[in-house]
Design a protein around this motif. Structure first.
Motif, PDB file in Angstrom:
ATOM      1  N   ALA A 296       0.362   1.027   0.982  1.00 51.80           N
ATOM      2  CA  ALA A 296       0.516   1.648  -0.337  1.00 51.80           C
ATOM      3  C   ALA A 296      -0.783   1.522  -1.133  1.00 51.80           C
ATOM      4  O   ALA A 296      -1.193   2.455  -1.837  1.00 51.80           O
ATOM      5  CB  ALA A 296       1.665   0.997  -1.091  1.00 51.80           C
ATOM      6  N   PHE A 297      -1.437   0.369  -1.020  1.00 50.95           N
ATOM      7  CA  PHE A 297      -2.727   0.165  -1.679  1.00 50.95           C
ATOM      8  C   PHE A 297      -3.754   1.158  -1.139  1.00 50.95           C
ATOM      9  O   PHE A 297      -4.500   1.790  -1.904  1.00 50.95           O
ATOM     10  CB  PHE A 297      -3.174  -1.280  -1.449  1.00 50.95           C
ATOM     11  CG  PHE A 297      -4.486  -1.640  -2.089  1.00 50.95           C
ATOM     12  CD1 PHE A 297      -4.905  -1.056  -3.276  1.00 50.95           C
ATOM     13  CD2 PHE A 297      -5.310  -2.594  -1.515  1.00 50.95           C
ATOM     14  CE1 PHE A 297      -6.116  -1.398  -3.874  1.00 50.95           C
ATOM     15  CE2 PHE A 297      -6.511  -2.954  -2.089  1.00 50.95           C
ATOM     16  CZ  PHE A 297      -6.924  -2.349  -3.272  1.00 50.95           C
ATOM     17  N   ALA A 298      -3.793   1.301   0.188  1.00 53.74           N
ATOM     18  CA  ALA A 298      -4.731   2.252   0.788  1.00 53.74           C
ATOM     19  C   ALA A 298      -4.450   3.674   0.307  1.00 53.74           C
ATOM     20  O   ALA A 298      -5.376   4.442   0.009  1.00 53.74           O
ATOM     21  CB  ALA A 298      -4.639   2.176   2.311  1.00 53.74           C
ATOM     22  N   ALA A 299      -3.174   4.039   0.197  1.00 51.77           N
ATOM     23  CA  ALA A 299      -2.819   5.376  -0.288  1.00 51.77           C
ATOM     24  C   ALA A 299      -3.296   5.577  -1.718  1.00 51.77           C
ATOM     25  O   ALA A 299      -3.817   6.647  -2.071  1.00 51.77           O
ATOM     26  CB  ALA A 299      -1.303   5.575  -0.203  1.00 51.77           C
ATOM     27  N   ALA A 300      -3.124   4.548  -2.543  1.00 57.21           N
ATOM     28  CA  ALA A 300      -3.572   4.654  -3.936  1.00 57.21           C
ATOM     29  C   ALA A 300      -5.089   4.805  -4.016  1.00 57.21           C
ATOM     30  O   ALA A 300      -5.606   5.538  -4.862  1.00 57.21           O
ATOM     31  CB  ALA A 300      -3.112   3.423  -4.715  1.00 57.21           C
ATOM     32  N   LEU A 301      -5.807   4.125  -3.113  1.00 54.85           N
ATOM     33  CA  LEU A 301      -7.271   4.231  -3.107  1.00 54.85           C
ATOM     34  C   LEU A 301      -7.737   5.617  -2.665  1.00 54.85           C
ATOM     35  O   LEU A 301      -8.713   6.157  -3.205  1.00 54.85           O
ATOM     36  CB  LEU A 301      -7.868   3.175  -2.163  1.00 54.85           C
ATOM     37  CG  LEU A 301      -7.814   1.716  -2.619  1.00 54.85           C
ATOM     38  CD1 LEU A 301      -8.258   0.792  -1.494  1.00 54.85           C
ATOM     39  CD2 LEU A 301      -8.680   1.504  -3.856  1.00 54.85           C
ATOM     40  N   GLU A 302      -7.037   6.206  -1.697  1.00 56.99           N
ATOM     41  CA  GLU A 302      -7.467   7.494  -1.146  1.00 56.99           C
ATOM     42  C   GLU A 302      -6.864   8.688  -1.876  1.00 56.99           C
ATOM     43  O   GLU A 302      -7.241   9.832  -1.615  1.00 56.99           O
ATOM     44  CB  GLU A 302      -7.084   7.579   0.340  1.00 56.99           C
ATOM     45  CG  GLU A 302      -7.533   6.392   1.192  1.00 56.99           C
ATOM     46  CD  GLU A 302      -9.045   6.314   1.381  1.00 56.99           C
ATOM     47  OE1 GLU A 302      -9.788   6.790   0.503  1.00 56.99           O
ATOM     48  OE2 GLU A 302      -9.471   5.786   2.408  1.00 56.99           O
TER      49      GLU A 302
END
Length: 410
Positions: free
Chosen positions: A68-74
């Motif tokens: 979820a963190f990676a999705a928010a970053l990308e």
């Protein structure tokens, strides 16, 4: 079962402390790559860093929080982590070019793999998004030399790379103290029974009763709860494991039932991946020129024998890990039943782990008693430790049955 896209905020709604840190960091990261941006959160404190460690109990969803963190970053939506844009969906589906998701299959993560895959991946520039994100699951499996090799990358990561380690706890024995001290820490608590029930109903099509039972029986382990409502063989194994508690008084039957369970788990660990392992070996042999003719080809084949042996060794290690994990989960199930019985014996009014086996728990509470049930739980703890110390499964489980019989007074 298909569901409508969910934002990162919605995915992490059950853990607001995690949600807020993740979204603040993503906003700061977005500001950082914008002209004149600042790397601070809404409260003026540093919100974004390049190295993180997500910890939590097994099945708490720490790897999902990292995704979820990676999705928010990308994310390319108006707010980070919209869940609807192409980038968010690619990350959450495991298909984003700039997100490297390392899921170890062996008992440990070696230094060669770290150098060739993790460090190499971390030092590549992002291709379609602002950030290169490297997520390492089961980071407690990093060998000492592998952790040392990662230290420089964690201390001085490339400017557009984010490293995320997922580990089961903050115990120094579980995850490199040196690496952890260089990372920002997020603790991911286990999701509530209500949240897991909602996920299983919405995403797996389970009934409310089945979903709630799976959430409780799995000790709020999200992945295992999913398998309990979708995989009949897991449901059958759980029933067989819990049924052992009733057979302990019957001597040979208990030993035979335990042997049958262990053999079934060993067979599953081997056969479930046999086709994939064979395909992996065939691919390696083809890449090394297997089946070719001529002196040059034969010489190359002899020289590549070591690589085939290394692959076979890695496959054996993966199989050992699968066997160990299956047996350990069975022991966790059994300990949950004895825990339920112990709480009944002392008169505690706590929600049981296995409500569908309440009758058996009550019988154990009455016949085995408080002291005997504590000894049962100790016996399971000893067996779990033995299987991590490479004691043969048959020896470890025979000893377990013997100790349980002593605790029962037979």
């Amino acid at each position: 079962m298909s569901t409508s896209p969910r934002s990162v905020a919605e995915r992490l709604a059950d853990t607001p402390s995690v949600r807020d840190v993740v979204l603040n960091a993503a906003r700061a990261a977005r500001a950082l790559v914008a002209p004149g941006g600042a790397e601070t959160g809404a409260d003026g404190t540093a919100a974004m860093t390049h190295s993180w460690v997500f910890t939590g109990a097994p099945g708490s969803g720490r790897s999902q929080a990292a995704l979820a963190f990676a999705a928010a970053l990308e994310c390319t939506g108006e707010e980070p982590g919209c869940g609807r844009c192409e980038s968010c969906r690619a990350v959450l589906d495991g298909a984003h070019t700039d997100v490297v998701h390392v899921v170890p299959q062996a008992l440990s993560i070696g230094v060669d793999y770290v150098r060739e895959t993790i460090i190499a991946g971390a030092h590549r520039l992002p291709t379609v998004s602002p950030w290169r994100v490297v997520i390492i699951e089961d980071a407690d499996r990093l060998s000492a030399s592998a952790a040392d090799a990662l230290l420089k990358t964690v201390e001085e990561p490339p400017s557009r790379t984010v490293m995320v380690f997922c580990a089961p706890s903050t115990d120094p024995q579980d995850f490199s103290t040196t690496l952890r001290s260089r990372c920002r820490h997020i603790y991911v608590p286990s999701p509530s029974v209500a949240e897991i029930t909602r996920l299983l109903v919405e995403e797996e099509g389970a009934t409310d009763n089945d979903a709630r039972l799976a959430a409780q029986a799995s000790l709020r382990h999200i992945g295992r709860a999913r398998r309990l409502v979708t995989t009949p063989s897991m449901q059958q194994r759980r029933a067989a494991v819990l049924g052992l508690a009733e057979l302990i008084r019957h001597g040979d039957q208990a030993f035979q039932a335990m042997h049958t369970l262990v053999k079934a788990m060993e067979k599953e660990a081997t056969e479930a991946f046999a086709e994939a392992d064979a395909a992996e070996r065939e691919k390696l042999e083809r890449s090394l020129g297997a089946g070719g003719k001529g002196k040059g080809t034969q010489k190359a084949a002899r020289g590549s024998a070591g690589m085939v042996k290394e692959l076979e060794k890695a496959q054996r290690m993966r199989t050992t890990r699968r066997r160990r994990d299956l047996l350990d989960l069975a022991l966790v199930d059994l300990s949950g039943l004895y825990r339920d019985a112990l709480l009944l014996a002392v008169g505690a009014t706590v929600e049981p782990v296995h409500p569908d086996f309440a009758g058996l728990a009550g019988e154990l509470a009455e016949k085995v008693g408080e002291r005997g049930l504590v000894e049962c739980l100790d016996a399971i703890t000893i067996c779990r430790r033995h299987i991590t110390e490479n004691v043969q499964f048959s020896i470890a489980t025979d000893a377990l049955v013997g100790r349980l019989r002593q605790a029962y007074g037979v």
